[in-house]
Design an enzyme around this catalytic site. Sequence first.
Site, PDB file in Angstrom:
ATOM      1  N   ASP A 183       0.816  -1.223   0.000  1.00 31.00           N
ATOM      2  CA  ASP A 183       0.000   0.000   0.000  1.00 31.00           C
ATOM      3  C   ASP A 183       0.845   1.267   0.000  1.00 31.00           C
ATOM      4  O   ASP A 183       0.298   2.377   0.067  1.00 31.00           O
ATOM      5  CB  ASP A 183      -0.953   0.003   1.198  1.00 31.00           C
ATOM      6  CG  ASP A 183      -0.222   0.002   2.534  1.00 31.00           C
ATOM      7  OD1 ASP A 183       1.030  -0.071   2.526  1.00 31.00           O
ATOM      8  OD2 ASP A 183      -0.881   0.088   3.583  1.00 31.00           O
ATOM      9  N   ASP A 232      17.756  35.129 -11.492  1.00 33.33           N
ATOM     10  CA  ASP A 232      16.804  36.001 -10.803  1.00 33.33           C
ATOM     11  C   ASP A 232      17.540  36.731  -9.693  1.00 33.33           C
ATOM     12  O   ASP A 232      18.715  36.457  -9.416  1.00 33.33           O
ATOM     13  CB  ASP A 232      15.603  35.214 -10.255  1.00 33.33           C
ATOM     14  CG  ASP A 232      16.024  34.037  -9.383  1.00 33.33           C
ATOM     15  OD1 ASP A 232      16.937  34.208  -8.544  1.00 33.33           O
ATOM     16  OD2 ASP A 232      15.455  32.940  -9.547  1.00 33.33           O
ATOM     17  N   LYS A 249      12.859  38.251 -13.667  1.00 35.53           N
ATOM     18  CA  LYS A 249      11.830  37.371 -14.204  1.00 35.53           C
ATOM     19  C   LYS A 249      10.507  37.605 -13.499  1.00 35.53           C
ATOM     20  O   LYS A 249      10.450  38.092 -12.371  1.00 35.53           O
ATOM     21  CB  LYS A 249      12.253  35.910 -14.079  1.00 35.53           C
ATOM     22  CG  LYS A 249      12.253  35.352 -12.668  1.00 35.53           C
ATOM     23  CD  LYS A 249      12.630  33.884 -12.642  1.00 35.53           C
ATOM     24  CE  LYS A 249      12.566  33.333 -11.208  1.00 35.53           C
ATOM     25  NZ  LYS A 249      12.983  31.920 -11.150  1.00 35.53           N
ATOM     26  N   ARG A 295       7.042  35.365 -12.611  1.00 37.40           N
ATOM     27  CA  ARG A 295       6.442  34.033 -12.609  1.00 37.40           C
ATOM     28  C   ARG A 295       4.980  34.137 -13.004  1.00 37.40           C
ATOM     29  O   ARG A 295       4.183  34.808 -12.339  1.00 37.40           O
ATOM     30  CB  ARG A 295       6.584  33.384 -11.234  1.00 37.40           C
ATOM     31  CG  ARG A 295       6.067  31.946 -11.188  1.00 37.40           C
ATOM     32  CD  ARG A 295       6.512  31.233  -9.931  1.00 37.40           C
ATOM     33  NE  ARG A 295       7.948  30.973  -9.927  1.00 37.40           N
ATOM     34  CZ  ARG A 295       8.512  29.969 -10.576  1.00 37.40           C
ATOM     35  NH1 ARG A 295       7.772  29.134 -11.305  1.00 37.40           N
ATOM     36  NH2 ARG A 295       9.818  29.803 -10.520  1.00 37.40           N
ATOM     37  N   ASP A 303      22.506  28.459 -10.738  1.00 32.89           N
ATOM     38  CA  ASP A 303      21.239  28.352 -10.009  1.00 32.89           C
ATOM     39  C   ASP A 303      21.421  27.328  -8.897  1.00 32.89           C
ATOM     40  O   ASP A 303      22.425  26.599  -8.868  1.00 32.89           O
ATOM     41  CB  ASP A 303      20.098  27.935 -10.933  1.00 32.89           C
ATOM     42  CG  ASP A 303      18.755  28.516 -10.481  1.00 32.89           C
ATOM     43  OD1 ASP A 303      18.650  28.932  -9.304  1.00 32.89           O
ATOM     44  OD2 ASP A 303      17.808  28.551 -11.297  1.00 32.89           O
ATOM     45  N   THR A 352      12.782  27.852 -16.265  1.00 24.70           N
ATOM     46  CA  THR A 352      13.450  29.123 -15.989  1.00 24.70           C
ATOM     47  C   THR A 352      14.740  29.243 -16.789  1.00 24.70           C
ATOM     48  O   THR A 352      15.031  30.296 -17.377  1.00 24.70           O
ATOM     49  CB  THR A 352      13.754  29.238 -14.482  1.00 24.70           C
ATOM     50  OG1 THR A 352      12.526  29.303 -13.758  1.00 24.70           O
ATOM     51  CG2 THR A 352      14.577  30.485 -14.190  1.00 24.70           C
TER      52      THR A 352
END
Length: 310
Positions: free
Chosen positions: A37, A169, A192, A194, A218, A226
């Site tokens: 499960d 960013d 940027k 979003r 990044d 991005t």
Amino acid sequence: MDNFILFAGTANPDLAGTVAQKLDIPLGKSAVERFPDGEVNVRLLESVRQKSVFILQSTAPPVNDHLVELLAFADACRRAAASRITAIIPYFGYARADKRHGRREPITASMVAEVLQAVGVNHVVTLDLHTLQIEGFFRIPVDSLTAVPIFCEAIRHYLPPNFVVVSPDTGRVQMATQYAQKLDSSVVVLHKHRTSGTETEVTRVVGDVKGYACLIIDDMISTGGTLAKSIEALLKAEARPEIIIAATHGLFVKEARAKLSHPSVKAIFVTDSVTSKETDWQQLKIVSIAPLVATTIQRFKTDGSISDLF
């Protein structure tokens, strides 16, 4: 090191094995089972009584499975009378959910911090945390290491002349500055906007990229959206079609590889904080954080400082 033990979750077994080799110790014996499960069960197969325990587990996709497994490990160690539990979480999932964008939303990063502490974790070590303010959600020590130095050593020989470091960013400006200082370059910042949870739009390039190659940095690559928009914006601003990407955590979910398979992208560097499923991607270069993690554990065991690892 008789009072010290390192366990590996199922998210980073290869990384944990390499860390153990560098420390010249065996991994702690354990068994992780998943019932039909979907429930997870963790069993410790050796004593941890009055031992300092380190559990290495990224909360990488599937995030919830790996998070619950980490919690189960910590709970098992606490109930087995471990003296101290340190969770080494190279990639800290839910880190982007560090604030509310509306009144009826959770702050999931805070929730994860609470449950980690509730099951008995005494110390958290992570890598290039998405936002450092997450440390404030904890009442226990949190050390966020950085991969910038090891990336710079790995990337240095790939970089073409006349390049700039690009922050995708404003949130990554500090990291971009660290790269620029170590690689003797300057920083360009992309602004940027979003438009949704998975889509962004670059509205402005702050800095001169005309005729320059670009190193885009990044903290993570998720869907690659991005970075794809960043590549378009840089080329539109007349950057040279010689782009290298360096991101600490390579999740590569959905169509990330397709988005980043651009002719101008010469190489993509990520660490092994997340186990890569992209084994046949020529542009992808994986840099190991095992020496960094091993050094951190060694310093903890000798009560040494880790300030030079940030």
